[in-house]
Write an enzyme that holds these catalytic residues in place. Structure first.
Site, PDB file in Angstrom:
ATOM      1  N   CYS A 169      -4.166   4.343  -3.924  1.00  0.00           N
ATOM      2  CA  CYS A 169      -2.958   5.171  -4.040  1.00  0.00           C
ATOM      3  C   CYS A 169      -2.584   5.429  -5.489  1.00  0.00           C
ATOM      4  O   CYS A 169      -1.804   6.342  -5.783  1.00  0.00           O
ATOM      5  CB  CYS A 169      -1.777   4.487  -3.361  1.00  0.00           C
TER       6      CYS A 169
ATOM      7  N   TYR B  56      27.690  -0.970  -3.357  1.00  0.00           N
ATOM      8  CA  TYR B  56      28.279   0.139  -4.100  1.00  0.00           C
ATOM      9  C   TYR B  56      28.607  -0.272  -5.535  1.00  0.00           C
ATOM     10  O   TYR B  56      29.239  -1.299  -5.766  1.00  0.00           O
ATOM     11  CB  TYR B  56      29.565   0.629  -3.423  1.00  0.00           C
TER      12      TYR B  56
ATOM     13  N   ALA C 149      -8.732  -2.474   1.212  1.00  0.00           N
ATOM     14  CA  ALA C 149      -7.489  -3.228   1.443  1.00  0.00           C
ATOM     15  C   ALA C 149      -7.547  -4.139   2.669  1.00  0.00           C
ATOM     16  O   ALA C 149      -7.356  -5.361   2.555  1.00  0.00           O
ATOM     17  CB  ALA C 149      -6.316  -2.248   1.564  1.00  0.00           C
ATOM     18  N   ALA C 150      -7.831  -3.577   3.840  1.00  0.00           N
ATOM     19  CA  ALA C 150      -7.800  -4.392   5.061  1.00  0.00           C
ATOM     20  C   ALA C 150      -8.894  -5.446   5.033  1.00  0.00           C
ATOM     21  O   ALA C 150      -8.656  -6.626   5.328  1.00  0.00           O
ATOM     22  CB  ALA C 150      -7.956  -3.494   6.289  1.00  0.00           C
TER      23      ALA C 150
ATOM     24  N   GLU D  33     -19.926  -4.009   2.143  1.00  0.00           N
ATOM     25  CA  GLU D  33     -19.234  -2.828   1.616  1.00  0.00           C
ATOM     26  C   GLU D  33     -20.280  -1.812   1.161  1.00  0.00           C
ATOM     27  O   GLU D  33     -21.179  -2.153   0.392  1.00  0.00           O
ATOM     28  CB  GLU D  33     -18.323  -3.243   0.446  1.00  0.00           C
TER      29      GLU D  33
ATOM     30  N   SER E 290     -11.436  -3.781  -3.429  1.00  0.00           N
ATOM     31  CA  SER E 290     -10.086  -4.198  -3.823  1.00  0.00           C
ATOM     32  C   SER E 290      -9.528  -3.416  -5.008  1.00  0.00           C
ATOM     33  O   SER E 290      -9.370  -3.933  -6.103  1.00  0.00           O
ATOM     34  CB  SER E 290     -10.107  -5.697  -4.151  1.00  0.00           C
TER      35      SER E 290
ATOM     36  N   TRP F 227      30.831   5.837  -0.293  1.00  0.00           N
ATOM     37  CA  TRP F 227      30.110   6.070   0.958  1.00  0.00           C
ATOM     38  C   TRP F 227      28.697   6.476   0.579  1.00  0.00           C
ATOM     39  O   TRP F 227      28.454   7.600   0.127  1.00  0.00           O
ATOM     40  CB  TRP F 227      30.773   7.176   1.794  1.00  0.00           C
TER      41      TRP F 227
ATOM     42  N   ASN G  67      -3.139  -3.812   4.554  1.00  0.00           N
ATOM     43  CA  ASN G  67      -3.013  -5.168   4.024  1.00  0.00           C
ATOM     44  C   ASN G  67      -2.471  -6.133   5.080  1.00  0.00           C
ATOM     45  O   ASN G  67      -2.986  -7.223   5.264  1.00  0.00           O
ATOM     46  CB  ASN G  67      -2.081  -5.161   2.797  1.00  0.00           C
TER      47      ASN G  67
END
Lengths: 445, 445
Positions: free
Chosen positions: A42, A423, A10-11, A32, A38, A431, A302
């Protein structure tokens, strides 16, 4: 100018791609060590849960696209082993064992993190897996033949829990074991109890407070051995956490910080000249505690990659740090958090107070509502909102982003309690549960 | 001390209850012209959709509870007709036509709003309804016998749309007609088009740009007549908007503002001495435009009531105003907004720019994802975030609260783009749709 990136997840790939977009004349080379770049790491628990899907569905962009469409010199199977900062050079070995070296003007260390494997007997036996790289996922998924009926998972963190659900969905019975007592100790106890009930309702066996002594193999079965307990398994998953791959940086005298993650400033620069770090190997600034910390999450990787790219291209990009927002799904529950819990808040020097409430996900009398449990922490001396945790069947995952924004804005609990929430009966009570929590917390402050 | 409340719905009963909780020795009297108090008016479309549910399921707290448990002197069927500020008195008539009068120390006007009924021929025929009070809902629901097969709805606002779905779910075919062209003109056009497609996919006939001239009754059917079009119906719903019930305040020389709503300050005080107003009859301060406006929504009514109660009890409570956050459901779509759209932003004196993007509700390769359309508006000169609108099948209703908090905090688009959002594959892409929108908007600013 040459920009070298170590690590193609990712980074690393975010940085490489954005740097090329920012400055097409820049020479960009990524080293790599695996054969994958890429991909959505997750997504692995969900992919593994579905026997009909290919693990390679998780690849977001293929190596060929980076090479051909983006003109990035992407070298797979290349493991960088040494950084020489004074000579602006790197050295390493490719998958055939051949040495290589290269010179950079600017370097990014995006080496990620590795699963912690206990240094105990038997953890090298076949049938024992960890889950971090796509190759880990590929091997694990291949192993899940129909005769695999029992899994033991070491650890009870969110990857462990996601994999418990994943195994369960594949018809595999699951036991989970961990050293320390208490499931999800960072989670407010009412909320953790609710997660525990959900796991038990799906026949997940939980053995917390059981240190594992080792694993043995007998009669084609694995035995996970604790002092007073032996758990049989066809497959074992080690998910007791990860650690940053920072050794290569330390060897180059680059400073590391909490959890041995590579220390970076708000431009993602390390203490090494012209060396950046981003992703799971790097530290992040926590905006509430105002302390450097280590939270390996995909968004930070990212965004960190993009920030490095912008700074490589002299755009002077600063990022303000994180507030520790996270969410995971476990069976029918969404579990989310942002900011600090009580003990983290005390440690950071605040004078915290907590409220725990239960509310509903939909309006009074609207059918299909679930319960939402909320823990909210505020600082008595300043009035500031410090953190929120939530558990519920629906309406938790995205609700957590509202207090996350409030934490970025250093909002007080009172200001938050007066905010204008959406709401409609199918989506919340008049609430909102977050407003109810804030109203109740105010009474204690 | 005597606190009199005119109107027993959300604002009035919130104020009465909280004032009693704050100060049990306070004498609290509520005059309500109907026989209903404290019900979820917003829940009526969903209740009506389900023939098996009683409309009275929507009652949150019964009159007897207010009287017996809270010692509130609640007078139903009492219509207040005059306020005499100099003598601190009110006058009115009860449902039997008997006059009554009373004296207050502090007064709250919580008279709500009434549906606009066009002053055109035929709107008094049987079978024509509006939907605001619980009694409206009761009558409408009773009317929905099995032989009612065709409905015409005047108006295309959110109550009209919720009722279109409600009728549809009862097996009634629905046509909607309105004067002005364009469905949901306040919504960014891509997003409005998506809502339109959803309505058409459920066989809702839309006739915008058709001014209604009147309604006639022939052969046991109602005919809604426009210039070039006549729509037959067994039932007609008028849902072209509401107006504040402020005449009683105007008669007492209390100042009104936008849309003739009763002007209130941040303590909910009107220009009349010791007279407060709250709920659908009162104005609100918009925190982005910094202008008084009129947005009749349930949360504002409840919060306004509480604020009045606190100020009645000398707690000096100020509320900061609203940012116009709202959400509604129409068939499979969630439609949400917060802040200003382009034309509102221009009118408020900003230099706005808009981005419209489409993203996904779940991560790359995660099954079951829907599309989320986002419109985001920022101010070029200050960099501030001004407003967000979203439409999608999932993950819209609660996501909108994050930019709402950002608007309260006067956050810039860049600060918002760097915020720490929750990520897990079942709930969002790594870059949340809101972050993608902010990143794209930044490029135009």
């Amino acid at each position: 100018m040459k920009f070298i990136v170590i690590g193609g997840d990712a980074a690393g790939m975010s940085a490489a791609s954005r740097a090329k977009r920012n400055m097409p004349e820049l020479s960009v080379c990524v080293y790599e060590q695996t054969q994958d770049v890429s991909y959505s790491a997750c997504g692995m628990p969900y992919n593994i849960a579905d026997a009909g899907r290919q693990i390679d569905d998780l690849v977001v962009r293929k190596a060929s696209v980076f090479r051909e469409k983006q003109d990035i010199d992407l070298k797979l199977g290349h493991r960088v082993e040494k950084i020489d900062i004074s000579n602006k050079a790197i050295k390493g070995k490719d998958s055939s064992g051949n040495a290589f070296s290269d010179n950079y003007d600017i370097l990014l260390i995006a080496t990620g993190a590795s699963p912690i494997i206990p240094n105990l007997p038997g953890f090298d036996l076949p049938g024992i897996f960890a889950l971090k790289s796509l190759e880990d996922g590929r091997k694990l998924k291949q192993f899940l033949r129909p005769e695999i009926k029992k899994a033991v998972i070491l650890g009870m963190g969110y990857i462990a829990l996601e994999m418990a659900e994943s195994f369960h969905n594949r018809g595999i019975s699951v036991s989970m074991i961990k050293h320390r007592p208490q499931l999800l100790p960072w989670l407010s106890s009412n909320l953790a109890n609710r997660v525990q009930k959900e796991l038990k309702a799906h026949d997940i066996q939980l053995y917390d407070g059981h240190p594992v002594a080792g694993i043995e193999s007998t009669n084609n079965q694995l035995n996970v051995i604790s002092k007073d307990l032996t758990l049989n398994a066809d497959i074992v998953l080690t998910a007791i956490g990860v650690r940053p791959n920072s050794q290569i940086a330390k060897d180059a005298q680059i400073k590391t910080g909490p959890s041995d993650a590579i220390l970076v400033d708000s431009k993602m620069a390390t203490t090494g000249k012209d060396v950046f770090a981003a992703g799971d190997c790097a530290s992040v600034m926590h905006n509430v505690s105002k302390k450097q910390t280590w939270i390996p999450l995909a968004l930070y990787a990212n965004r960190g990659g993009w920030t490095v790219a912008d700074n490589v291209c002299r755009k002077n990009k600063y990022i303000p740090g994180v507030v520790g927002t996270a969410v995971f799904k476990v069976f029918g529950l969404q579990v989310a958090r942002t900011g600090l819990n009580m003990s983290e808040a005390k440690k950071a020097g605040f004078d915290p107070v907590e409220i725990v409430i239960q509310s509903r996900s939909r309006a009074h009398a609207h059918p299909g509502a679930g319960k939402i449990d909320v823990s909210m922490v505020g600082d008595v001396s300043s009035g500031r909102l410090l953190g929120v945790q939530m558990v519920g069947e629906e309406g938790v995952a995205h609700r957590i982003n509202a207090p996350a924004i409030a934490l970025h804005g250093k909002m007080s609990v009172e200001e938050f309690s007066l905010a204008d929430f959406a709401y409609a009966p199918p989506f919340s009570p008049v609430w909102d549960p977050l407003l109810t929590a804030a109203n109740q917390l105010l009474k204690k402050m």
